[in-house]
Design a protein around this motif. Structure first.
Motif, PDB file in Angstrom:
ATOM      1  N   LEU A 100      43.628 -11.010  43.720  1.00 32.11           N
ATOM      2  CA  LEU A 100      43.624 -12.147  42.799  1.00 32.11           C
ATOM      3  C   LEU A 100      43.392 -13.475  43.506  1.00 32.11           C
ATOM      4  O   LEU A 100      42.424 -14.180  43.227  1.00 32.11           O
ATOM      5  N   ILE A 101      44.278 -13.783  44.431  1.00 30.55           N
ATOM      6  CA  ILE A 101      44.274 -15.130  44.997  1.00 30.55           C
ATOM      7  C   ILE A 101      43.058 -15.360  45.894  1.00 30.55           C
ATOM      8  O   ILE A 101      42.335 -16.341  45.744  1.00 30.55           O
ATOM      9  N   VAL A 148      53.063  -8.862  46.627  1.00 28.49           N
ATOM     10  CA  VAL A 148      52.400 -10.122  46.963  1.00 28.49           C
ATOM     11  C   VAL A 148      51.117  -9.852  47.749  1.00 28.49           C
ATOM     12  O   VAL A 148      50.083 -10.464  47.483  1.00 28.49           O
ATOM     13  N   GLY A 149      51.182  -8.909  48.674  1.00 25.22           N
ATOM     14  CA  GLY A 149      50.004  -8.564  49.475  1.00 25.22           C
ATOM     15  C   GLY A 149      48.861  -8.069  48.613  1.00 25.22           C
ATOM     16  O   GLY A 149      47.705  -8.482  48.791  1.00 25.22           O
ATOM     17  N   VAL A 150      49.171  -7.206  47.663  1.00 26.68           N
ATOM     18  CA  VAL A 150      48.128  -6.682  46.777  1.00 26.68           C
ATOM     19  C   VAL A 150      47.588  -7.795  45.880  1.00 26.68           C
ATOM     20  O   VAL A 150      46.372  -7.953  45.745  1.00 26.68           O
ATOM     21  N   GLU A 170      35.249  -9.875  49.516  1.00 22.72           N
ATOM     22  CA  GLU A 170      35.515  -9.551  50.917  1.00 22.72           C
ATOM     23  C   GLU A 170      36.948  -9.935  51.266  1.00 22.72           C
ATOM     24  O   GLU A 170      37.336 -11.093  51.152  1.00 22.72           O
ATOM     25  N   VAL A 171      37.741  -8.940  51.689  1.00 20.20           N
ATOM     26  CA  VAL A 171      39.114  -9.239  52.057  1.00 20.20           C
ATOM     27  C   VAL A 171      39.309  -8.963  53.539  1.00 20.20           C
ATOM     28  O   VAL A 171      38.967  -7.906  54.043  1.00 20.20           O
ATOM     29  N   ASN A 172      39.838  -9.971  54.208  1.00 17.73           N
ATOM     30  CA  ASN A 172      40.099  -9.857  55.632  1.00 17.73           C
ATOM     31  C   ASN A 172      41.426  -9.109  55.820  1.00 17.73           C
ATOM     32  O   ASN A 172      42.469  -9.574  55.368  1.00 17.73           O
ATOM     33  N   SER A 173      41.369  -7.953  56.486  1.00 15.41           N
ATOM     34  CA  SER A 173      42.587  -7.130  56.608  1.00 15.41           C
ATOM     35  C   SER A 173      43.674  -7.865  57.402  1.00 15.41           C
ATOM     36  O   SER A 173      44.855  -7.748  57.108  1.00 15.41           O
ATOM     37  N   TRP A 174      43.258  -8.648  58.392  1.00 20.94           N
ATOM     38  CA  TRP A 174      44.241  -9.397  59.179  1.00 20.94           C
ATOM     39  C   TRP A 174      45.040 -10.343  58.286  1.00 20.94           C
ATOM     40  O   TRP A 174      46.260 -10.413  58.378  1.00 20.94           O
ATOM     41  N   VAL A 208      40.172 -18.062  45.353  1.00 19.75           N
ATOM     42  CA  VAL A 208      39.959 -19.139  46.324  1.00 19.75           C
ATOM     43  C   VAL A 208      38.505 -19.141  46.785  1.00 19.75           C
ATOM     44  O   VAL A 208      37.858 -20.189  46.865  1.00 19.75           O
ATOM     45  N   ASN A 209      37.982 -17.941  47.052  1.00 21.11           N
ATOM     46  CA  ASN A 209      36.585 -17.840  47.466  1.00 21.11           C
ATOM     47  C   ASN A 209      35.650 -18.376  46.382  1.00 21.11           C
ATOM     48  O   ASN A 209      34.686 -19.083  46.664  1.00 21.11           O
ATOM     49  N   TYR A 210      35.974 -18.038  45.135  1.00 15.89           N
ATOM     50  CA  TYR A 210      35.153 -18.480  44.014  1.00 15.89           C
ATOM     51  C   TYR A 210      35.186 -20.000  43.892  1.00 15.89           C
ATOM     52  O   TYR A 210      34.139 -20.644  43.714  1.00 15.89           O
ATOM     53  N   MET A 211      36.381 -20.574  44.021  1.00 12.85           N
ATOM     54  CA  MET A 211      36.530 -22.022  43.951  1.00 12.85           C
ATOM     55  C   MET A 211      35.733 -22.692  45.067  1.00 12.85           C
ATOM     56  O   MET A 211      35.072 -23.700  44.843  1.00 12.85           O
ATOM     57  N   ALA A 212      35.804 -22.085  46.252  1.00 15.01           N
ATOM     58  CA  ALA A 212      35.059 -22.625  47.388  1.00 15.01           C
ATOM     59  C   ALA A 212      33.558 -22.594  47.091  1.00 15.01           C
ATOM     60  O   ALA A 212      32.825 -23.534  47.411  1.00 15.01           O
ATOM     61  N   ASP A 213      33.110 -21.500  46.451  1.00 14.13           N
ATOM     62  CA  ASP A 213      31.696 -21.387  46.070  1.00 14.13           C
ATOM     63  C   ASP A 213      31.304 -22.532  45.163  1.00 14.13           C
ATOM     64  O   ASP A 213      30.270 -23.184  45.349  1.00 14.13           O
TER      65      ASP A 213
END
Lengths: 66, 150
Positions: free
Chosen positions: B103-104, B96-98, B124-128, B108-113
């Motif tokens: 993917l997700i 799930v993490g990968v 860009e993936v936030n490690s936290w 989501v970022n693309y949709m936000a764009d």
């Protein structure tokens, strides 16, 4: 794999909880074995065998698709 | 030769200890308390509009540490079935993490764009976030498995 754990338990007149305590696992584990959702390890099977004073084959049997 | 053998044995013993490392059951409550306090504090900071970045960052770390403590604490009865369920929960959480990071999140970022016409965040993936998702998923999946597989 099929098992007759429930029958063996009835013979000794034990509840799932009592049997679980006897061999050092949780009640849910005994329940999972009885409902065929968990296959116990050899160690656990031998512990059961010791408690029931019967060979493992008497209460665990292979099925055709195993 | 005996020295080498001793070192080898010592290493093996330590590795075995590491492999079986788990915290006692009571640590679960400590972990949960840390998680809850950090979570509520972070939630509170959302409504208070100030720049306490340092506090926020440390709270985020405390949250992760809380989740980690929950994750490595023993169950009340840690038997072989629980060990198996635990392994499976880590497996699912890892996948799930990968999936989340490849993917997700980009989706989501693309949709936000597209929707908000903002600057692209791309891959860009936030490690936290990834760690948070993984730990949270492990916790929930383990809980679910314990309920449904018993």
């Amino acid at each position: 794999m099929k098992n007759t754990l429930k029958v063996e338990r009835a013979i000794l007149n034990l509840t799932q909880d009592e049997l679980a305590k006897e061999i050092g696992v949780s009640r849910q584990t005994i329940n999972s074995i009885e409902t065929n959702r968990y296959v116990p390890s050899t160690v656990l099977a031998l512990k059961l065998s010791e408690l029931f004073k019967k060979p493992v084959n008497d209460f665990f049997t292979l099925e055709e698709n195993d | 030769m005996t020295l080498l053998k001793n070192i080898w044995e010592w290493d093996k013993r330590n590795f075995e200890r590491l492999r079986r490392f788990q915290l006692p059951h009571r640590f679960k409550q400590i972990g949960f308390a840390l998680f809850l306090v950090a979570f509520l504090a972070l939630l509170a900071f959302r409504f208070v509009n100030n720049d306490a970045t340092v506090i926020k960052t440390s709270l985020k770390y405390i949250l992760l540490i809380g989740l980690l403590i929950i994750s490595v604490s023993k169950e009340k009865i840690e038997d072989e079935r629980i060990v198996q369920l635990r392994q499976q929960s880590y497996q699912v959480a890892f996948v799930v993490g990968v999936l989340y990071s490849i993917l997700i999140l980009p989706l989501v970022n693309y949709m936000a764009d597209v929707i908000f016409k903002k600057e692209s965040l791309g891959f860009e993936v936030n490690s936290w976030e990834v760690l948070f998702i993984m730990l949270l998923m492990q916790w929930f999946i383990f809980r679910m498995m314990r309920k449904k597989c018993s």
